[in-house]
Design an enzyme around this catalytic site. Structure first.
Site, PDB file in Angstrom:
ATOM      1  N   MET A  53       0.970  -1.267   0.196  1.00  0.00           N
ATOM      2  CA  MET A  53      -0.014  -0.069  -0.017  1.00  0.00           C
ATOM      3  C   MET A  53       0.750   1.251   0.050  1.00  0.00           C
ATOM      4  O   MET A  53       2.027   1.193   0.556  1.00  0.00           O
ATOM      5  CB  MET A  53      -0.790  -0.094   1.333  1.00  0.00           C
ATOM      6  CG  MET A  53      -1.872   1.190   1.533  1.00  0.00           C
ATOM      7  SD  MET A  53      -0.996   2.570   2.499  1.00  0.00           S
ATOM      8  CE  MET A  53      -1.657   2.129   4.110  1.00  0.00           C
ATOM      9  N   ASP A  65      -0.807   0.747  11.879  1.00  0.00           N
ATOM     10  CA  ASP A  65      -0.398   2.179  11.945  1.00  0.00           C
ATOM     11  C   ASP A  65      -0.484   2.597  13.355  1.00  0.00           C
ATOM     12  O   ASP A  65      -1.469   3.279  13.781  1.00  0.00           O
ATOM     13  CB  ASP A  65      -1.725   2.754  10.942  1.00  0.00           C
ATOM     14  CG  ASP A  65      -1.434   4.148  10.765  1.00  0.00           C
ATOM     15  OD1 ASP A  65      -0.258   4.458  11.080  1.00  0.00           O
ATOM     16  OD2 ASP A  65      -2.312   5.100  10.395  1.00  0.00           O
TER      17      ASP A  65
END
Ligand code: MN
Ligand code: CA
Length: 372
Positions: free
Chosen positions: A73, A272
């Site tokens: 990503m 994250d």
């Protein structure tokens, strides 16, 4: 791979020296991680010269190959530079909106060149403090124009990217447009290419607002729109804490992992998160390893829960089925409506039955606590 300090929650100067992108790849690879991802400017500083960019990319590519690390990503930093002080795609200034598109196309080129198949959009500055400044309908229209444009760009370049929209209620703006995953799920259906666009929910972002993240992800999966996920942890009502996955909300994280595993979600299990400011490099490694280890622990516990005879027995009792009524309630016809209206229900009898959720929840807790 977020070296930039942009969050309101982190007061003070940096406490660790920044790692070079290739060093981050090495750490992730040595810990057994699958991949890394980046905002364009985490990898290439916004003012880097062409030769500087080339040198950074060369080292980065070499580390990806040496440590067998993927780039599933990529995303754009549309919040750090002062030009984005009042938004990027939703800025009132047409020049800023145009620059945001240009920057994103360049960042998509960079991501695609490194193999990224998912492109995340987190509009950190897409919001307001002063509602007199912008009609929210305009903000939404501008955002739609940008996503529609970039879908076409990805298709024309043959990138085959899927876009994942990441909601957050506030911070760094007073209020951010599309505050929840559900807001984005509604918005996506209004796009020119809804099939290319899904969501990237983040544990911390729904939890900040006191919402149930497990439910948000459930809705995204049910809609076929969970394209990516940001795993971390958070206490409700605080700044965006981005804690190590599973460090705070054990039960929600347990059900979340169970849902991801049971649903057949095949995207990255992406963390994250940020190590505490108290940590040195060893602490950062412990943090990264901890995120992955906790996910695997919860995965094993979810399997245990799925196989637990007492829990499954309770679930069976809870689900009262009635084929005749179920068929009456599904697929409308005037006959069914008439039959349903004529039906007598034992309202008090039905309500008098206890549901044993105390037992069910205690058994679930005992699995999480490691005594069952
Ligand atoms: Mn966050
Ligand atoms: Ca995120």
């Amino acid at each position: 791979m977020d070296n930039r300090k942009y969050r309101q929650g982190s007061f003070g100067e940096p406490v660790r020296s920044p790692l070079k992108p290739w060093e981050i790849v090495k750490i992730v690879g040595e810990l057994g991680g699958y991949g890394v991802n980046f905002h364009d400017n985490d990898l290439l500083p916004i003012d880097a010269s062409d030769s500087e960019k080339e040198a950074i990319l060369k080292d980065f590519r070499k580390a990806l190959a040496d440590y067998d690390v993927q780039v599933p990503m990529a995303t754009t930093n549309l919040f750090g530079d002062p030009i984005f002080k009042d938004g990027a795609f939703t800025s009132n200034d047409a020049r800023v909106r145009a620059y945001a598109l240009q920057k994103t196309m360049n960042a998509m080129d960079l991501g695609a060149g490194l193999g990224a198949k998912t492109y995340v959009f987190w509009g950190g500055r897409e919001g307001t403090e002063v509602d007199a400044s912008k009609d929210p309908r305009d903000g939404i229209k501008y955002f739609r124009d940008a996503i529609d444009f970039l879908c076409e760009y990805s298709t024309e370049q043959g990138y085959g990217m899927k876009f994942a929209l990441e909601a957050k209620p506030n911070e760094p703006r007073g209020d951010i447009y599309f505050p929840t995953t559900g807001n984005y799920l509604g918005f996506i259906e209004t796009l020119a290419h809804p099939e290319m666009v899904g969501v990237n929910p983040e544990v911390a972002h729904e939890t900040m607002a006191g919402l149930n993240f497990f439910h948000a992800v459930g809705q995204a999966i049910e809609a076929g729109k969970l394209f990516h996920i940001d795993l971390n942890d958070q206490r409700p009502g605080r700044y965006d804490q981005d804690f190590r996955f599973g460090s705070e909300s054990f039960k929600i994280c347990f059900f979340l992992v169970q849902l991801l595993e049971n649903s057949g979600y095949d995207g990255p299990r992406h963390f994250d998160a940020h190590a505490y400011r108290t940590e040195d490099l060893d602490g950062v490694k412990a943090f990264a390893a901890g995120c992955m280890r906790t996910y695997l622990i919860l995965k094993e516990k979810a399997e245990r829960w799925n196989k637990d005879a007492e829990i499954q027995g309770l679930l069976k009792e809870i689900k009262v089925s009635d084929p005749e009524l179920e068929s009456l309630c599904k697929g409308y016809s005037s006959d069914k409506a008439r039959a349903l209206k004529a039906r007598n229900f034992d309202r008090k009898g039905i309500a008098s039955k206890g549901l044993q959720y105390e037992r069910l929840d205690q058994l679930t807790c005992e699995i999480i606590y490691g005594v069952r």
